[in-house]
Design a protein around this motif. Structure first.
Motif: not given
Lengths: 114, 115
Positions: A95-106
């Motif tokens: 999660s980057e600093s904005s915290g609003q968009n999680f990116v998950f690994g596979p």
């Protein structure tokens, strides 16, 4: 753009073995958070750990430990003395600093055999 | 311990039908999220919601999707005309704040099956 790679699709170990799950991430932010989640066969997402980009200290919690290496953009997860109940899919997330968009690994599917 | 709840746990619907997935976030949380996980694949971010409006959305979140907080407790995801490829597990999450210092708490998920 941020990206999370978990190169191990599936791992099988025998109970009591140690196992390390790899996670490599990409981000342009200097402030970010890394996470590990466990997804057991029942399907829910169970939070395991959050780590911020400024804290490279390794962490141990019982049989779980995490190794954060900023130099290699990795955040690996080790289970010591694995148990059958550890069988699950494990996701690393960023999660980057904005915290609003999680990116998950596979995800990595771990099977611990008795 | 407070938790995020989702209903129903499993929804079966026919292609072309509208479906509403419901979530009750943790009561003092201010930020709400929907994620999707197609069977056997990774979890994908759909949308985040704060102060009664969308704050961020992914490419997946097209015009077929909408979110709403109709009252003080529920947070809903509506799919207007479902497609076969909408079949997935949908996770709701909430957090106290919007920065990444705040942990997102996930609900147990709703499995949507489109036939």
């Amino acid at each position: 753009a941020q990206k999370v790679t978990q190169a191990q699709t599936e791992i099988s170990v025998v109970e009591k073995e140690d196992v390390t799950l790899d996670c490599v991430y990409e981000t342009r932010d200097t402030t970010y958070y890394l996470f590990w989640y466990k997804q057991p066969p029942s399907g829910e997402l169970v939070f395991l750990i959050r780590r911020n980009s400024f804290d490279e200290q390794n962490e141990i919690s019982g049989r779980y430990s995490w190794n954060f290496q900023k130099s290699t953009s990795s955040f690996n997860f080790t289970i010591t003395a694995s148990q059958v109940v550890d069988s699950a899919v494990y996701f690393c997330a960023l999660s980057e600093s904005s915290g609003q968009n999680f990116v998950f690994g596979p995800g990595t599917r771990l099977s611990v055999l008795p | 311990e407070p938790e995020v709840t989702q209903t129903p746990s499993h929804q079966v619907t026919q292609m072309g039908q509208e479906v509403i997935l419901r979530c009750v976030p943790i009561s003092n949380h201010l930020y709400f999220y929907w994620y999707r996980q197609i069977l056997g694949q990774k979890v994908e971010f759909l949308v985040s919601f704060y102060n009664n409006e969308i704050s961020e959305k992914s490419e997946i979140f097209d015009d077929q999707f909408s979110v709403e907080r109709p009252d003080g407790s529920n947070f809903t995801l509506k799919i207007r005309s479902t497609k076969l490829e909408d079949s997935a597990m949908y996770f709701c999450a909430s957090s106290l704040g919007g920065g990444s210092t705040y942990e997102q708490y996930f609900g147990p998920g709703t499995r949507l099956t489109v036939t």
